[in-house]
Design a protein around this motif. Structure first.
Motif, PDB file in Angstrom:
ATOM      1  N   VAL A 287      -8.493 -17.720  -2.568  1.00  0.00           N
ATOM      2  CA  VAL A 287      -8.243 -16.332  -2.146  1.00  0.00           C
ATOM      3  C   VAL A 287      -7.395 -16.319  -0.884  1.00  0.00           C
ATOM      4  N   ASP A 288      -6.457 -15.399  -0.835  1.00  0.00           N
ATOM      5  CA  ASP A 288      -5.622 -15.253   0.365  1.00  0.00           C
ATOM      6  C   ASP A 288      -5.502 -13.761   0.696  1.00  0.00           C
ATOM      7  N   TYR A 289      -5.059 -13.461   1.895  1.00  0.00           N
ATOM      8  CA  TYR A 289      -4.893 -12.063   2.306  1.00  0.00           C
ATOM      9  C   TYR A 289      -3.474 -11.881   2.844  1.00  0.00           C
ATOM     10  N   VAL A 290      -2.809 -10.817   2.431  1.00  0.00           N
ATOM     11  CA  VAL A 290      -1.466 -10.525   2.932  1.00  0.00           C
ATOM     12  C   VAL A 290      -1.453  -9.097   3.460  1.00  0.00           C
ATOM     13  N   GLN A 291      -1.029  -8.951   4.700  1.00  0.00           N
ATOM     14  CA  GLN A 291      -0.985  -7.610   5.288  1.00  0.00           C
ATOM     15  C   GLN A 291       0.314  -6.930   4.861  1.00  0.00           C
ATOM     16  N   VAL A 292       0.178  -5.848   4.116  1.00  0.00           N
ATOM     17  CA  VAL A 292       1.353  -5.108   3.631  1.00  0.00           C
ATOM     18  C   VAL A 292       1.046  -3.617   3.708  1.00  0.00           C
ATOM     19  N   ASP A 293       1.949  -2.858   4.344  1.00  0.00           N
ATOM     20  CA  ASP A 293       1.844  -1.407   4.233  1.00  0.00           C
ATOM     21  C   ASP A 293       2.713  -1.025   3.037  1.00  0.00           C
ATOM     22  N   ALA A 294       2.096  -0.457   2.027  1.00  0.00           N
ATOM     23  CA  ALA A 294       2.816  -0.186   0.780  1.00  0.00           C
ATOM     24  C   ALA A 294       3.984   0.772   0.972  1.00  0.00           C
ATOM     25  N   THR A 295       3.996   1.491   2.091  1.00  0.00           N
ATOM     26  CA  THR A 295       5.089   2.436   2.329  1.00  0.00           C
ATOM     27  C   THR A 295       6.251   1.776   3.101  1.00  0.00           C
ATOM     28  N   GLU A 296       6.063   0.519   3.491  1.00  0.00           N
ATOM     29  CA  GLU A 296       7.085  -0.188   4.285  1.00  0.00           C
ATOM     30  C   GLU A 296       7.765  -1.260   3.440  1.00  0.00           C
ATOM     31  N   ALA A 297       9.009  -0.994   3.034  1.00  0.00           N
ATOM     32  CA  ALA A 297       9.709  -1.932   2.145  1.00  0.00           C
ATOM     33  C   ALA A 297       9.761  -3.341   2.742  1.00  0.00           C
ATOM     34  N   ARG A 298       9.939  -3.417   4.060  1.00  0.00           N
ATOM     35  CA  ARG A 298      10.124  -4.766   4.639  1.00  0.00           C
ATOM     36  C   ARG A 298       8.853  -5.623   4.545  1.00  0.00           C
ATOM     37  N   ASP A 299       7.694  -4.966   4.505  1.00  0.00           N
ATOM     38  CA  ASP A 299       6.435  -5.722   4.403  1.00  0.00           C
ATOM     39  C   ASP A 299       6.344  -6.524   3.104  1.00  0.00           C
ATOM     40  N   PHE A 300       7.055  -6.062   2.075  1.00  0.00           N
ATOM     41  CA  PHE A 300       6.932  -6.722   0.765  1.00  0.00           C
ATOM     42  C   PHE A 300       7.565  -8.112   0.749  1.00  0.00           C
ATOM     43  N   LYS A 301       8.391  -8.370   1.799  1.00  0.00           N
ATOM     44  CA  LYS A 301       9.001  -9.716   1.881  1.00  0.00           C
ATOM     45  C   LYS A 301       7.911 -10.763   2.050  1.00  0.00           C
ATOM     46  N   LYS A 302       6.834 -10.376   2.804  1.00  0.00           N
ATOM     47  CA  LYS A 302       5.726 -11.322   3.023  1.00  0.00           C
ATOM     48  C   LYS A 302       5.055 -11.656   1.696  1.00  0.00           C
ATOM     49  N   LEU A 303       4.897 -10.616   0.885  1.00  0.00           N
ATOM     50  CA  LEU A 303       4.251 -10.812  -0.408  1.00  0.00           C
ATOM     51  C   LEU A 303       5.126 -11.691  -1.295  1.00  0.00           C
ATOM     52  N   CYS A 304       6.431 -11.403  -1.235  1.00  0.00           N
ATOM     53  CA  CYS A 304       7.401 -12.152  -2.021  1.00  0.00           C
ATOM     54  C   CYS A 304       7.338 -13.637  -1.650  1.00  0.00           C
ATOM     55  N   ALA A 305       7.237 -13.898  -0.331  1.00  0.00           N
ATOM     56  CA  ALA A 305       7.192 -15.295   0.146  1.00  0.00           C
ATOM     57  C   ALA A 305       5.921 -15.980  -0.367  1.00  0.00           C
ATOM     58  N   THR A 306       4.813 -15.257  -0.348  1.00  0.00           N
ATOM     59  CA  THR A 306       3.542 -15.860  -0.789  1.00  0.00           C
ATOM     60  C   THR A 306       3.585 -16.190  -2.276  1.00  0.00           C
ATOM     61  N   LEU A 307       4.387 -15.411  -3.041  1.00  0.00           N
ATOM     62  CA  LEU A 307       4.421 -15.608  -4.498  1.00  0.00           C
ATOM     63  C   LEU A 307       5.575 -16.515  -4.937  1.00  0.00           C
ATOM     64  N   GLU A 308       6.332 -17.014  -3.962  1.00  0.00           N
ATOM     65  CA  GLU A 308       7.524 -17.795  -4.299  1.00  0.00           C
ATOM     66  C   GLU A 308       7.169 -19.015  -5.157  1.00  0.00           C
ATOM     67  N   GLY A 309       7.995 -19.254  -6.149  1.00  0.00           N
ATOM     68  CA  GLY A 309       7.809 -20.431  -7.005  1.00  0.00           C
ATOM     69  C   GLY A 309       6.702 -20.260  -8.035  1.00  0.00           C
TER      70      GLY A 309
END
Ligand code: NAP
Length: 488
Positions: A84-106
């Motif tokens: 299990v991991d936790y990623v801080q993302v405000d769904a209304t902030e497009a730039r926050d999704f980069k963190k999610l993208c990085a966590t899902l890379e590969g």
């Protein structure tokens, strides 16, 4: 139990009530059952700034609370938590999704489940941001929690915007009632046996009742409930879905669309309740102060976040009619409410009386009809009430329950509704999820009821907390010569 293909379960709203109470415990159980392979992950997402350790501490505390003591062990927890991991993302902030993208890379080859357990007002923006950040892969699925809109137009807006990013086959609209074992058993009962089919129709069934009764009030969610009410919160989804399962024609196969096509036909055949019909066929109520389980509880109007002159309904009873050859003339009485006497979800199918009784009555008039009672809550059970002879010299009959001993017969582990539905999403099985046209048809039937209430200034009926709802609810069904199951 079959191991699931490697998946990433991205839980938007990972710190919310639903995730903590239901979704995370369900995933823990599937992990313990060996279905979640070592490469699969749970990624909780929310706005709050938490470290992974802080989030794990939070979910450990809630899992200890919500799981049975024998289900939880430190070793099992450590094994689950490692995935299990936790990623801080405000769904209304497009730039926050980069963190999610990085966590899902590969990890594009893994099944990616994007579970939106947040307010529906965030669905559109979340989907847009997911797509813009490149998070949506061909193996992605999006899961949408209810309420999907507050009327037909707003549901259409959500469906269009989500549909612009995901194909319909990637969209899983959850109604957790369909994940319950008993509901699926109802499908098995109807379509796995020849016994009921000849009886499952007008002329054989007199009427059907479905009750979803809660003892809880609004539990601090008054502000949310003010804009929802029982019609939208329970009837539009859970009650209508149960009507569909009960009333649909046998599908040609178990293919998801074969089943959903038949459910859709039921929704489209519901006779509209329009204009003045709302006065005869519906009752809306609101609880006032009373006592539930002997404990005093406040009136709805005194709950936090509720307007002093609120007309939001906490209770609905209505008479639904299905205009088909099978169901013409068979009323389906539906009722749901908060702060009722018992916590109970029950379907009662009442068969026709015998045309002429030759037996002495043991109870009322000797014509106690057969009943099939399917209980979903608090315990799941299926019981057929039949008349049998009482011991003794005379032929006196009394109703006896013929109960399916499912728990005693099957030793296999029972999955709770969210466990079942989450595994179905990973497997790509859409059968128990609502299709867009089903949702649209449900709103199309619901909207005129609300409009009718407003147009005809239909007064809300009050009921004492801890009762079975307003007296008008009993009157609704007794006008047709019947009574609710708790009144018989
Ligand atoms: P909740 O307790 O209010 O939780 C909402 C979640 O959304 C929190 O994790 C919150 O975390 C997150 N959130 C809010 N704004 C956000 C944003 N801008 N970006 C990212 N995350 C955000 O709600 P809930 O009871 O869990 O319900 C979630 C959804 O499921 C609702 O639509 C509800 O109607 C539906 N539902 C709930 C239940 C239930 O039993 N609770 C049952 C059926 C359906 P942060 O505050 O940290 O951002």
């Amino acid at each position: 139990m079959q191991k699931l293909d490697t998946f990433d379960m991205v839980l938007f709203g990972g710190t919310g009530d639903l995730a903590l109470r239901k979704l995370v415990p369900a995933l823990y159980r599937r992990h313990v059952a060996g279905q979640m392979g070592a490469a699969s992950r749970v990624l909780a997402v929310a706005r709050t700034n938490l470290t992974r350790e802080e989030y794990l501490a939070q979910i450990e505390a809630t899992c200890r609370k919500h799981l049975a003591a024998e289900e939880f062990s430190d070793a099992r927890w450590r094994a689950f938590a490692a995935q299990v991991d936790y990623v801080q993302v405000d769904a209304t902030e497009a730039r926050d999704f980069k963190k999610l993208c990085a966590t899902l890379e590969g990890r594009d080859d893994a099944t990616r489940v994007l579970f939106l357990s947040t307010a529906p007002s965030l669905f559109t923006l979340t989907c847009d941001n997911l797509a813009a950040a490149g998070v949506v892969t061909p193996k992605s699925r999006v899961v949408l929690e209810k309420p999907l809109g507050h009327d037909r137009a707003s549901a259409d807006l959500i469906n269009r915007s989500v549909g612009a990013i995901f194909a319909e086959q990637q969209i899983y609209r959850i109604d957790h009632y369909l994940g319950k074992e008993t509901v699926q058993n109802l499908i098995a009962l109807r379509f796995g046996n020849t016994l009921f089919e000849p009886l499952w129709r007008r002329g054989r069934i007199r009427h059907v009742q479905i009750t979803i009764a809660e003892q809880l009030g609004v539990e601090g969610r008054g502000q949310f409930y003010e804009h929802t009410g029982a019609l939208r919160d329970m009837v539009q989804n859970h009650l209508l879905q149960l009507v569909c399962i009960l009333a649909m024609e046998p599908p040609t196969s178990s293919d998801p669309d074969a089943v959903r096509d038949e459910k859709l036909k039921v929704l489209r055949a519901l006779r509209p309740i329009v204009g003045r019909d709302v006065q005869n066929k519906t009752v809306r109520g609101q609880y006032r102060a009373g006592a539930v389980n002997g404990q005093p509880v406040p009136s709805y109007l005194d709950e936090a976040g509720v307007a002093a002159d609120s007309t939001t309904e906490t209770f609905v009873a209505l008479k639904a009619e299905i205009d088909t050859w099978r169901w013409a003339g068979v009323p389906f009485y539906l009722r749901t409410g908060k702060r009722l006497q018992e916590r109970l979800t029950e379907i009662v199918v009442t068969f026709e009386d015998v045309p002429h009784s030759i037996f002495e009555a043991a109870g009322s008039n000797g014509r106690t009809p057969n009943r099939l009672v399917i209980r979903l809550q608090p315990q799941e059970s299926i019981t057929l009430t039949i008349l049998a002879k009482m011991p003794g010299e005379t032929m006196r009959l009394k109703p006896v329950d013929l109960a399916l001993d499912l728990a005693g017969t099957f030793k296999e582990q029972r999955l709770d509704a969210y466990e079942r539905l989450l595994t179905d999403v990973v497997k790509g099985n859409l059968t128990l999820f609502m299709r867009r046209d089903e949702l649209d048809a449900a709103w199309r039937w619901i909207d005129p009821v609300r409009e009718g209430w407003a147009q005809h200034d239909e007064r809300i009926k009050s009921y004492v907390a801890g009762s079975w709802g307003p007296a008008a609810s009993s009157a609704l069904i007794s006008r047709d010569g019947f009574a609710w199951q708790d009144e018989t």
